[in-house]
Design a protein around this motif. Structure first.
Motif, PDB file in Angstrom:
ATOM      1  N   SER A 264     -37.015  41.080 -37.768  1.00 40.99           N
ATOM      2  CA  SER A 264     -37.476  41.529 -39.062  1.00 40.99           C
ATOM      3  C   SER A 264     -38.668  40.477 -39.527  1.00 40.99           C
ATOM      4  O   SER A 264     -39.095  40.605 -40.502  1.00 40.99           O
ATOM      5  CB  SER A 264     -36.295  41.425 -40.101  1.00 40.99           C
ATOM      6  OG  SER A 264     -35.690  40.395 -40.197  1.00 40.99           O
ATOM      7  N   GLY A 265     -38.522  39.294 -38.872  1.00 37.22           N
ATOM      8  CA  GLY A 265     -39.433  38.125 -39.471  1.00 37.22           C
ATOM      9  C   GLY A 265     -38.770  37.437 -40.698  1.00 37.22           C
ATOM     10  O   GLY A 265     -39.242  36.513 -41.279  1.00 37.22           O
ATOM     11  N   THR A 266     -37.499  37.704 -40.705  1.00 40.38           N
ATOM     12  CA  THR A 266     -36.669  37.019 -41.863  1.00 40.38           C
ATOM     13  C   THR A 266     -36.483  35.444 -41.683  1.00 40.38           C
ATOM     14  O   THR A 266     -36.390  34.688 -42.507  1.00 40.38           O
ATOM     15  CB  THR A 266     -35.380  37.809 -42.058  1.00 40.38           C
ATOM     16  OG1 THR A 266     -35.941  39.163 -42.651  1.00 40.38           O
ATOM     17  CG2 THR A 266     -34.487  37.081 -43.128  1.00 40.38           C
ATOM     18  N   ALA A 267     -36.116  35.332 -40.374  1.00 39.80           N
ATOM     19  CA  ALA A 267     -35.551  33.809 -40.150  1.00 39.80           C
ATOM     20  C   ALA A 267     -36.324  32.764 -40.443  1.00 39.80           C
ATOM     21  O   ALA A 267     -35.779  31.459 -41.286  1.00 39.80           O
ATOM     22  CB  ALA A 267     -35.297  33.779 -38.455  1.00 39.80           C
ATOM     23  N   PRO A 268     -37.503  32.931 -40.451  1.00 41.57           N
ATOM     24  CA  PRO A 268     -38.397  31.577 -41.018  1.00 41.57           C
ATOM     25  C   PRO A 268     -38.439  31.441 -42.541  1.00 41.57           C
ATOM     26  O   PRO A 268     -38.959  30.502 -43.034  1.00 41.57           O
ATOM     27  CB  PRO A 268     -39.816  31.949 -40.245  1.00 41.57           C
ATOM     28  CG  PRO A 268     -39.642  33.095 -39.350  1.00 41.57           C
ATOM     29  CD  PRO A 268     -38.353  33.924 -39.617  1.00 41.57           C
ATOM     30  N   LYS A 269     -38.332  32.480 -43.129  1.00 44.62           N
ATOM     31  CA  LYS A 269     -38.635  32.568 -44.563  1.00 44.62           C
ATOM     32  C   LYS A 269     -37.166  32.208 -45.448  1.00 44.62           C
ATOM     33  O   LYS A 269     -37.286  32.412 -46.475  1.00 44.62           O
ATOM     34  CB  LYS A 269     -38.700  34.096 -45.003  1.00 44.62           C
ATOM     35  CG  LYS A 269     -40.068  34.318 -44.136  1.00 44.62           C
ATOM     36  CD  LYS A 269     -40.677  35.800 -44.292  1.00 44.62           C
ATOM     37  CE  LYS A 269     -41.878  36.106 -43.571  1.00 44.62           C
ATOM     38  NZ  LYS A 269     -42.248  37.766 -43.858  1.00 44.62           N
ATOM     39  N   ILE A 270     -35.946  31.882 -44.716  1.00 46.88           N
ATOM     40  CA  ILE A 270     -34.749  31.597 -45.614  1.00 46.88           C
ATOM     41  C   ILE A 270     -34.312  30.386 -45.116  1.00 46.88           C
ATOM     42  O   ILE A 270     -34.954  29.690 -44.224  1.00 46.88           O
ATOM     43  CB  ILE A 270     -33.542  32.521 -44.928  1.00 46.88           C
ATOM     44  CG1 ILE A 270     -33.274  32.562 -43.437  1.00 46.88           C
ATOM     45  CG2 ILE A 270     -33.946  34.088 -45.317  1.00 46.88           C
ATOM     46  CD1 ILE A 270     -32.077  33.361 -43.037  1.00 46.88           C
ATOM     47  N   ASN A 596     -38.876  45.336 -41.375  1.00 51.97           N
ATOM     48  CA  ASN A 596     -39.835  44.023 -41.378  1.00 51.97           C
ATOM     49  C   ASN A 596     -39.558  43.133 -42.855  1.00 51.97           C
ATOM     50  O   ASN A 596     -40.355  42.231 -42.853  1.00 51.97           O
ATOM     51  CB  ASN A 596     -41.333  44.751 -41.758  1.00 51.97           C
ATOM     52  CG  ASN A 596     -41.619  45.432 -43.101  1.00 51.97           C
ATOM     53  OD1 ASN A 596     -40.559  45.769 -43.931  1.00 51.97           O
ATOM     54  ND2 ASN A 596     -42.810  45.565 -43.321  1.00 51.97           N
ATOM     55  N   GLY A 597     -38.424  43.074 -43.284  1.00 50.35           N
ATOM     56  CA  GLY A 597     -37.688  42.151 -44.353  1.00 50.35           C
ATOM     57  C   GLY A 597     -38.809  41.993 -45.468  1.00 50.35           C
ATOM     58  O   GLY A 597     -39.077  41.119 -45.884  1.00 50.35           O
ATOM     59  N   GLU A 598     -39.067  43.042 -46.318  1.00 53.09           N
ATOM     60  CA  GLU A 598     -39.996  42.943 -47.268  1.00 53.09           C
ATOM     61  C   GLU A 598     -39.479  42.278 -48.463  1.00 53.09           C
ATOM     62  O   GLU A 598     -40.161  41.691 -49.322  1.00 53.09           O
ATOM     63  CB  GLU A 598     -40.792  44.193 -47.611  1.00 53.09           C
ATOM     64  CG  GLU A 598     -39.742  45.368 -48.102  1.00 53.09           C
ATOM     65  CD  GLU A 598     -40.596  46.644 -48.323  1.00 53.09           C
ATOM     66  OE1 GLU A 598     -40.418  47.218 -49.358  1.00 53.09           O
ATOM     67  OE2 GLU A 598     -41.194  47.134 -47.292  1.00 53.09           O
ATOM     68  N   LEU A 599     -38.189  42.258 -48.508  1.00 52.75           N
ATOM     69  CA  LEU A 599     -37.594  41.915 -49.642  1.00 52.75           C
ATOM     70  C   LEU A 599     -37.312  40.352 -49.587  1.00 52.75           C
ATOM     71  O   LEU A 599     -37.475  39.459 -50.478  1.00 52.75           O
ATOM     72  CB  LEU A 599     -36.224  42.551 -50.083  1.00 52.75           C
ATOM     73  CG  LEU A 599     -36.221  44.095 -50.532  1.00 52.75           C
ATOM     74  CD1 LEU A 599     -34.589  44.350 -50.905  1.00 52.75           C
ATOM     75  CD2 LEU A 599     -37.117  44.317 -51.504  1.00 52.75           C
ATOM     76  N   VAL A 600     -36.917  39.996 -48.314  1.00 51.66           N
ATOM     77  CA  VAL A 600     -36.885  38.492 -48.286  1.00 51.66           C
ATOM     78  C   VAL A 600     -38.402  37.992 -48.331  1.00 51.66           C
ATOM     79  O   VAL A 600     -38.356  36.812 -48.652  1.00 51.66           O
ATOM     80  CB  VAL A 600     -36.049  38.177 -46.516  1.00 51.66           C
ATOM     81  CG1 VAL A 600     -36.577  36.809 -46.468  1.00 51.66           C
ATOM     82  CG2 VAL A 600     -34.829  38.621 -46.910  1.00 51.66           C
ATOM     83  N   THR A 601     -39.319  38.646 -48.093  1.00 58.95           N
ATOM     84  CA  THR A 601     -40.828  38.184 -47.975  1.00 58.95           C
ATOM     85  C   THR A 601     -41.166  37.862 -49.154  1.00 58.95           C
ATOM     86  O   THR A 601     -41.717  36.951 -49.704  1.00 58.95           O
ATOM     87  CB  THR A 601     -41.898  39.162 -47.132  1.00 58.95           C
ATOM     88  OG1 THR A 601     -41.243  39.152 -45.900  1.00 58.95           O
ATOM     89  CG2 THR A 601     -43.218  38.797 -47.500  1.00 58.95           C
ATOM     90  N   ALA A 602     -40.653  38.682 -50.316  1.00 58.55           N
ATOM     91  CA  ALA A 602     -40.995  38.824 -51.525  1.00 58.55           C
ATOM     92  C   ALA A 602     -40.300  37.473 -52.353  1.00 58.55           C
ATOM     93  O   ALA A 602     -40.740  36.659 -53.124  1.00 58.55           O
ATOM     94  CB  ALA A 602     -40.495  39.870 -52.352  1.00 58.55           C
ATOM     95  N   ILE A 603     -39.024  37.287 -51.948  1.00 56.37           N
ATOM     96  CA  ILE A 603     -38.261  36.119 -52.278  1.00 56.37           C
ATOM     97  C   ILE A 603     -38.873  34.665 -51.828  1.00 56.37           C
ATOM     98  O   ILE A 603     -38.927  33.650 -52.616  1.00 56.37           O
ATOM     99  CB  ILE A 603     -36.828  35.996 -51.852  1.00 56.37           C
ATOM    100  CG1 ILE A 603     -35.868  37.116 -52.681  1.00 56.37           C
ATOM    101  CG2 ILE A 603     -35.973  34.790 -51.967  1.00 56.37           C
ATOM    102  CD1 ILE A 603     -34.424  37.221 -52.119  1.00 56.37           C
TER     103      ILE A 603
END
Length: 608
Positions: A264-270, A596-603
């Motif tokens: 989802s591309g989430t890992a780099p953003k948390i 695609n992790g759009e909520l994590v991207t927003a955070i």
């Protein structure tokens, strides 16, 4: 966390009597007595699942075990777990693996296998003696060595030293365990581990082996980070925390796995993950679903590393996948979260003996099989000295006492955090416990600024479940994020220790005719897993937002009314969090986001 979805794992166990074959546990006949019992867990005609349970019925520790039995011709083991199983013709032998050989008095361990054929085991032997506990050969196992200390740490090596173990017949050597796996056997009490990766976290423990080749219990673990590598061990001072909850049970009906954080591309953003939930039983921390946590096997295409699990590896399941995720993204820290809405009933007993509770939690977190996976502990007590699923009466000081004991046990090198209520009403849940006093022991609070309103009030009025501020017509003016944050600050909690909570789901009613908030309803709206609640990834297309109120989106579609956060409202909430000087944000939970992790991207974008 208010809700907890859970699918059943495994099969119902049916214990079959094996008269004359495998005895049930009886009175101990010797200090080293033990029993082995067999059950057939399931049978699908052409095959079956069998399970053996070895129990130490004696008064001293059992350091290793070997179970032997015979199958009739045509019946055989096809795969096994938690034991090394071999055969010579129809005679089968199962030996403990490295992490489950030691059994304290009264302790037991279960290993299992899949088999083909219809036969049952006969001629059971345990360590060469009877399986009924009357004869288990062997002398006492070595004691645990001292916890290693680390010195001379470089980019690629570390020197370990430990105090010697004791044994009635002498210690022969020591196994050195790195991240739960044996990397060396040495005769002395020092070892230099080399060939390591710069800027990487490792965990070390040792266990002694006596002249009879019995291994004793593992020592405590020491965490080591090699120098260099250019990877920061955590967020820099002033950097914002971006934390998500990963649910243990999500691997079932939700089909959400650790690898989804990568795809989802989430890992780099948390920055952090809370693994939820460990259970709290009898005042102690314990693993809840062992299958999901460390037994489930992943194929190559399902795993983070792209390598398939094998049945005999020491660690599988979510814990191993988290280990692989951390290897790929070293900046991510993982905390083990205990409690939650369902499991908070055990905290009252824990509060009666905080030191024992803290020690039990550290034992779980530092289990040699996965000591490298976890960087801290999170306590989700719903709610101290107040009511959640059950009511607690342990008093206003209990939470602070528990927090103090956890910090004393875990020390400064572990994260210790807590998820807490966001009820800012006068005399409400924030007032029920000493959150201000407890904050000195904790790294941060996950303030659960969601689930303020929902269809547990079946007729409404409709209201956003996660309002950032109050608004005209809000059913309870104290139920909003800004009020909760202000109250916690007023109680002495530093703003930098407060994380704003975001729900990756919506709450909704049905039978609603009014589009604006405040309408009447007839009950909860239909949901995929539970009425009245639905993932954002579903709602964004099934019931798109039609308006916003108090910083949260709402939607009226047909007779259903939902409230939930969108990328736009999350962006506004993150701006507010930064303006308030908060430590960052957290969310419940990963699987509610889009592919695609759009909520994590927003955070992530909102906190930069």
């Amino acid at each position: 966390m208010r809700f907890r979805h859970r699918a059943a794992a495994g099969f119902a166990t049916l214990a079959l009597p094996l008269a004359g074959l495998v005895g049930l546990a009886g009175p101990a006949q010797a200090a080293t007595s033990a029993t082995a019992t067999y059950t057939k867990a399931s049978d699908w005609g052409s095959g079956f699942e069998g399970r053996w349970t070895v129990k130490n019925t004696g008064t001293t520790s059992l350091s290793s075990w070997t179970v032997e039995w015979d199958f009739p011709a045509g019946t055989k083991v096809t795969s096994a777990w938690d034991a090394t199983v071999t055969n010579s013709g129809d005679h089968w032998t199962a030996k403990n693996v490295g992490w489950n050989g030691t059994l304290a008095p009264g302790a037991s361990v279960t290993f299992g296998f899949n088999g083909s054929g219809t036969g049952s085991p006969t001629g059971c032997k345990l360590n060469g003696g009877s399986c009924d506990g009357t004869s288990v050969p062997g002398d006492a196992a070595p004691s645990a060595p001292g916890t290693p200390t680390a010195s001379s740490v470089t980019d690629t090596s570390v020197k370990l030293s430990w105090s010697a173990a004791t044994d009635d017949k002498g210690v022969k050597n020591y196994d050195v365990l790195r991240d739960g796996a044996k990397v060396a056997t040495v005769t002395g009490t020092t070892y230099t581990d080399s060939g390591l990766t710069a800027g990487t976290d490792y965990s070390y423990a040792v266990q002694a082996r006596d002249t009879a080749d019995q291994t004793g219990p593992a020592s405590g673990s020491v965490k080591v980070r090699t120098t260099g590598g250019g990877t920061d061990p955590g967020p820099q001072p002033g950097a914002k925390v971006k934390l998500g909850y990963f649910t243990e049970w999500g691997v079932y009906g939700r089909n959400y796995h650790v690898k989804n954080l990568v795809t989802s591309g989430t890992a780099p953003k948390i920055t952090h993950i809370n693994y939820s939930f460990g259970n709290v039983k009898n005042g102690k921390c314990t693993v809840d679903d062992t299958f999901a946590a460390y037994e489930k096997t992943y194929t190559a295409d399902q795993s983070v590393s792209g390598t398939a699990d094998t049945w005999d590896q020491p660690l599988r399941g979510n814990f191993n996948q988290l280990r692989q995720l951390k290897a790929k993204y070293p900046h991510i820290k993982v905390l083990y979260s205990f409690g939650g809405w369902t499991y908070s009933g055990g905290f009252g007993q824990a509060a009666a003996n905080p030191a024992a509770f803290a020690a039990s939690c550290k034992q779980v977190v530092e289990d040699p099989r996965w000591a490298d996976v976890f960087d801290g502990i999170d306590i989700d007590w719903e709610y101290p000295n107040a009511c959640g699923l059950t009511c607690d009466t342990s008093g206003p000081a209990a939470f602070a006492n528990l927090s103090k004991a956890l910090r004393a046990e875990f020390g400064k090198d572990y994260l210790v955090t807590a998820a807490i209520t966001a009820d800012a009403s006068s005399g409400g849940k924030i007032d029920a416990a000493d959150y201000g006093g407890a904050s000195q022991y904790l790294d941060w609070y996950n303030v659960m600024t969601y689930d303020y309103f929902g269809a547990w009030d079946k007729t409404g009025p409709t209201a956003p479940h996660s309002p950032l501020t109050s608004y005209d017509g809000i059913p309870n003016p104290a139920f909003n994020s800004a009020a909760a944050i202000a109250k916690l600050k007023a109680k002495g909690v530093p703003a930098s220790k407060l994380l704003l909570g975001i729900g990756f789901y919506g709450r909704g009613w049905t039978g609603v005719t009014q589009s604006a908030p405040g309408g009447t309803a007839t009950g909860p709206a239909p949901g995929t897993y539970e009425a009245g609640i639905e993932d954002y990834k579903v709602l964004k297309t099934s019931c798109p937002a039609t308006g916003t109120v108090a910083g949260t989106a709402y939607a009226h579609c047909g007779s259903n009314w939902w409230s939930y956060d969108t990328p736009a409202t999350i962006g506004s909430k993150m701006a507010w969090a930064k303006n308030q000087g908060l430590g960052g944000a957290f969310f419940w939970e990963f699987s509610g986001d889009t592919a695609n992790g759009e909520l994590v991207t927003a955070i992530d974008g909102g906190l930069k």
